[in-house]
Design a protein around this motif. Structure first.
Motif, PDB file in Angstrom:
ATOM      1  N   ALA A   1       8.866  14.622   1.386  1.00 41.52           N
ATOM      2  CA  ALA A   1       8.242  15.337   2.507  1.00 41.52           C
ATOM      3  C   ALA A   1       6.900  14.649   2.748  1.00 41.52           C
TER       4      ALA A   1
ATOM      5  N   ALA B   1      14.098   7.223   2.052  1.00 44.52           N
ATOM      6  CA  ALA B   1      14.420   7.932   3.296  1.00 44.52           C
ATOM      7  C   ALA B   1      13.292   8.920   3.565  1.00 44.52           C
TER       8      ALA B   1
ATOM      9  N   LYS C   1      15.923   7.626   9.390  1.00 50.25           N
ATOM     10  CA  LYS C   1      16.008   8.070   7.993  1.00 50.25           C
ATOM     11  C   LYS C   1      17.372   8.706   7.691  1.00 50.25           C
TER      12      LYS C   1
ATOM     13  N   LEU D   1       0.281   6.343   6.431  1.00 46.85           N
ATOM     14  CA  LEU D   1       1.314   6.580   7.444  1.00 46.85           C
ATOM     15  C   LEU D   1       0.942   7.785   8.308  1.00 46.85           C
ATOM     16  N   GLN D   2       0.211   8.713   7.692  1.00 43.05           N
ATOM     17  CA  GLN D   2      -0.113   9.945   8.392  1.00 43.05           C
ATOM     18  C   GLN D   2      -1.247   9.810   9.370  1.00 43.05           C
TER      19      GLN D   2
ATOM     20  N   LYS E   1       0.830  -1.215   0.000  1.00 44.06           N
ATOM     21  CA  LYS E   1       0.000   0.000   0.000  1.00 44.06           C
ATOM     22  C   LYS E   1       0.861   1.260   0.000  1.00 44.06           C
TER      23      LYS E   1
ATOM     24  N   VAL F   1       6.280 -11.079   4.697  1.00 40.96           N
ATOM     25  CA  VAL F   1       7.491 -11.063   5.510  1.00 40.96           C
ATOM     26  C   VAL F   1       7.555  -9.793   6.348  1.00 40.96           C
ATOM     27  N   ASP F   2       7.901  -9.978   7.623  1.00 38.63           N
ATOM     28  CA  ASP F   2       8.201  -8.825   8.480  1.00 38.63           C
ATOM     29  C   ASP F   2       9.685  -8.525   8.265  1.00 38.63           C
ATOM     30  N   VAL F   3       9.988  -7.346   7.796  1.00 35.34           N
ATOM     31  CA  VAL F   3      11.376  -7.041   7.424  1.00 35.34           C
ATOM     32  C   VAL F   3      12.332  -6.975   8.624  1.00 35.34           C
TER      33      VAL F   3
ATOM     34  N   TYR G   1      12.291   8.283  14.202  1.00 33.25           N
ATOM     35  CA  TYR G   1      11.991   8.366  12.773  1.00 33.25           C
ATOM     36  C   TYR G   1      13.080   9.175  12.056  1.00 33.25           C
TER      37      TYR G   1
ATOM     38  N   ASN H   1      11.451   0.207   0.906  1.00 32.92           N
ATOM     39  CA  ASN H   1      10.432   1.231   1.151  1.00 32.92           C
ATOM     40  C   ASN H   1       9.663   1.009   2.451  1.00 32.92           C
TER      41      ASN H   1
ATOM     42  N   THR I   1      -0.619   9.397   2.535  1.00 29.90           N
ATOM     43  CA  THR I   1      -0.814   7.946   2.685  1.00 29.90           C
ATOM     44  C   THR I   1      -1.301   7.643   4.104  1.00 29.90           C
TER      45      THR I   1
ATOM     46  N   ILE J   1       3.030   4.487  -0.673  1.00 29.58           N
ATOM     47  CA  ILE J   1       4.078   4.821  -1.648  1.00 29.58           C
ATOM     48  C   ILE J   1       4.576   3.558  -2.345  1.00 29.58           C
TER      49      ILE J   1
ATOM     50  N   ASP K   1       6.013  -7.742   2.017  1.00 31.74           N
ATOM     51  CA  ASP K   1       5.241  -6.908   2.942  1.00 31.74           C
ATOM     52  C   ASP K   1       4.691  -7.772   4.060  1.00 31.74           C
ATOM     53  N   MET K   2       4.501  -7.153   5.216  1.00 32.84           N
ATOM     54  CA  MET K   2       3.922  -7.836   6.363  1.00 32.84           C
ATOM     55  C   MET K   2       2.503  -8.286   6.072  1.00 32.84           C
TER      56      MET K   2
ATOM     57  N   ILE L   1       3.632  12.932   2.426  1.00 28.09           N
ATOM     58  CA  ILE L   1       2.928  12.332   1.300  1.00 28.09           C
ATOM     59  C   ILE L   1       1.595  11.787   1.813  1.00 28.09           C
TER      60      ILE L   1
HETATM   61  P1  NAD Z   1       2.170   3.109   4.588  1.00 32.72           P
HETATM   62  O1  NAD Z   1       1.935   2.935   6.044  1.00 32.72           O
HETATM   63  O2  NAD Z   1       1.047   3.629   3.732  1.00 32.72           O
HETATM   64  O3  NAD Z   1       2.708   1.749   3.934  1.00 32.72           O
HETATM   65  C1  NAD Z   1       3.799   1.075   4.500  1.00 32.72           C
HETATM   66  C2  NAD Z   1       3.836  -0.359   3.999  1.00 32.72           C
HETATM   67  O4  NAD Z   1       4.967  -0.991   4.633  1.00 32.72           O
HETATM   68  C3  NAD Z   1       2.598  -1.163   4.376  1.00 32.72           C
HETATM   69  O5  NAD Z   1       2.172  -1.978   3.290  1.00 32.72           O
HETATM   70  C4  NAD Z   1       3.071  -2.007   5.558  1.00 32.72           C
HETATM   71  O6  NAD Z   1       2.387  -3.265   5.680  1.00 32.72           O
HETATM   72  C5  NAD Z   1       4.551  -2.213   5.216  1.00 32.72           C
HETATM   73  N1  NAD Z   1       5.342  -2.496   6.412  1.00 32.72           N
HETATM   74  C6  NAD Z   1       5.403  -1.776   7.546  1.00 32.72           C
HETATM   75  N2  NAD Z   1       6.195  -2.375   8.441  1.00 32.72           N
HETATM   76  C7  NAD Z   1       6.639  -3.516   7.865  1.00 32.72           C
HETATM   77  C8  NAD Z   1       7.480  -4.575   8.292  1.00 32.72           C
HETATM   78  N3  NAD Z   1       8.015  -4.609   9.516  1.00 32.72           N
HETATM   79  N4  NAD Z   1       7.734  -5.579   7.417  1.00 32.72           N
HETATM   80  C9  NAD Z   1       7.181  -5.597   6.185  1.00 32.72           C
HETATM   81  N5  NAD Z   1       6.381  -4.627   5.740  1.00 32.72           N
HETATM   82  C10 NAD Z   1       6.102  -3.593   6.570  1.00 32.72           C
HETATM   83  O7  NAD Z   1       3.442   4.085   4.492  1.00 32.72           O
HETATM   84  P2  NAD Z   1       3.965   5.020   3.293  1.00 32.72           P
HETATM   85  O8  NAD Z   1       3.551   6.415   3.596  1.00 32.72           O
HETATM   86  O9  NAD Z   1       3.621   4.445   1.984  1.00 32.72           O
HETATM   87  O10 NAD Z   1       5.542   4.958   3.554  1.00 32.72           O
HETATM   88  C11 NAD Z   1       6.430   4.234   2.737  1.00 32.72           C
HETATM   89  C12 NAD Z   1       7.842   4.723   3.010  1.00 32.72           C
HETATM   90  O11 NAD Z   1       7.939   6.110   2.697  1.00 32.72           O
HETATM   91  C13 NAD Z   1       8.268   4.580   4.470  1.00 32.72           C
HETATM   92  O12 NAD Z   1       9.628   4.200   4.529  1.00 32.72           O
HETATM   93  C14 NAD Z   1       8.100   5.989   5.005  1.00 32.72           C
HETATM   94  O13 NAD Z   1       8.926   6.251   6.111  1.00 32.72           O
HETATM   95  C15 NAD Z   1       8.500   6.800   3.791  1.00 32.72           C
HETATM   96  N6  NAD Z   1       8.014   8.166   3.821  1.00 32.72           N
HETATM   97  C16 NAD Z   1       6.671   8.428   3.931  1.00 32.72           C
HETATM   98  C17 NAD Z   1       6.251   9.744   3.997  1.00 32.72           C
HETATM   99  C18 NAD Z   1       4.796  10.099   4.139  1.00 32.72           C
HETATM  100  O14 NAD Z   1       4.503  11.250   4.453  1.00 32.72           O
HETATM  101  N7  NAD Z   1       3.874   9.193   3.902  1.00 32.72           N
HETATM  102  C19 NAD Z   1       7.183  10.798   3.938  1.00 32.72           C
HETATM  103  C20 NAD Z   1       8.530  10.486   3.823  1.00 32.72           C
HETATM  104  C21 NAD Z   1       8.932   9.169   3.766  1.00 32.72           C
END
Ligand code: NAD
Length: 251
Positions: free
Chosen positions: A189, A144, A162, A195-196, A25, A64-66, A158, A92, A193, A27, A46-47, A191
């Motif tokens: 910056a 990052a 990064k 995560l927020q 999901k 997989v849990d990374v 965090y 990612n 998703t 990014i 992905d988890m 995004i």
């Molecule tokens: P998200 O929460 O929408 O998606 C993260 C995905 O990673 C999910 O599918 C989740 O299941 C998977 N994941 C999380 N922990 C895991 C683990 N231990 N093992 C396997 N999979 C795992 O997040 P996102 O916003 O898409 O973020 C993706 C990347 O971009 C991250 O590294 C985040 O730090 C980075 N990022 C995001 C933003 C933002 O504002 N959204 C900004 C800068 C950087």
């Protein structure tokens, strides 16, 4: 260099393979869509792969849990059965962790954020770098954040994780520079998703106002930069950090 479809092959990922962590999901999913549309075969690590719509021979998911080293080793074996050493590795997967001042930040959360966001990047690079060295080609792209450059208020682990990803990537880029492998970072910056969901609406609104373009970024905008770095055309750039941040702050 025009392919059968009239497109320039150096701006395509035709015939290439990729592993994208956290690709189910946000990014990561946008990166997967971009890669698929450019002709790349993708394995998502992905988890939670329950929502991933697989396409036999083009898109597979491995649960997989990374942070689980044994599970990573298994995922590597399964991946190599499917595609061998991937041409492209995108690290990612990431989590935000708590948003509290340092004095309230608990050690368990610190350790978890560092494990997911930083240690996993080390471990997964290690799994594939030898295969890439032997093949004399590879693209490693680590996601990052601008938080790794400018820090993040109330997000000690965090920002630190990064910044660590950036340092790790630059160092590795030098180690493998003569083996045809590039290692680059993308630093988004805010995004839009899930995560927020961990941040308050007020914080997000204020942060968006501080971005010169006055809006959050889209996952697709990060994915486009990742795709560019993965393309054969992007061949003279390594150890770089690409901002996808809606402009720079300050004067
Ligand atoms: P998200 O929460 O929408 O998606 C993260 C995905 O990673 C999910 O599918 C989740 O299941 C998977 N994941 C999380 N922990 C895991 C683990 N231990 N093992 C396997 N999979 C795992 O997040 P996102 O916003 O898409 O973020 C993706 C990347 O971009 C991250 O590294 C985040 O730090 C980075 N990022 C995001 C933003 C933002 O504002 N959204 C900004 C800068 C950087």
């Amino acid at each position: 260099e025009l392919g059968a479809d009239g497109l320039l092959d150096r701006y395509s990922l035709k015939g290439q393979t990729a592993v994208v962590t956290g690709g189910a999901k946000g990014i990561g999913a946008a990166i997967v869509r971009e890669f698929l549309s450019l002709g790349c075969r993708v394995i998502v690590w992905d988890m939670d792969v329950s929502t991933l719509e697989t396409i036999p021979g083009r898109l597979e998911g491995i649960r997989v849990d990374v942070t689980n080293q044994a599970a990573l080793e298994e995922a590597k074996v399964r991946t190599e059965e499917l595609i061998g050493t991937p041409d492209i590795l995108v690290n990612n997967a990431g989590i935000q962790g708590p948003t509290v001042p340092l004095e309230q930040y608990d050690l368990a959360s610190w350790n978890r954020v560092i494990a997911v966001n930083l240690t996993s990047v080390f471990s997964i690079c290690k799994l594939f770098v030898l295969g890439m060295r032997e093949r004399k080609s590879g693209r490693i792209i680590n996601i990052a954040s601008v938080a790794g450059i400018r820090g993040l208020t109330d997000g000690s682990a965090y920002g630190a994780s990064k910044a660590g990803v950036i340092g790790l990537s630059i160092g590795l880029s030098k180690e493998v520079v003569e083996d045809g492998i590039t290692v680059n970072c993308v630093a988004p910056a805010l995004i839009d998703t899930d995560l927020q969901l961990q941040m308050s609406a007020d914080f997000i609104k204020q942060s968006a106002q501080r971005i010169p373009m006055k809006r959050l970024g889209k996952a697709e905008e990060v994915a486009a930069t990742v795709a560019w770095i993965a393309m054969p055309a992007c061949s003279f750039t390594t150890g770089a950090v690409f901002d996808v941040a809606g402009g720079r702050l300050g004067l």
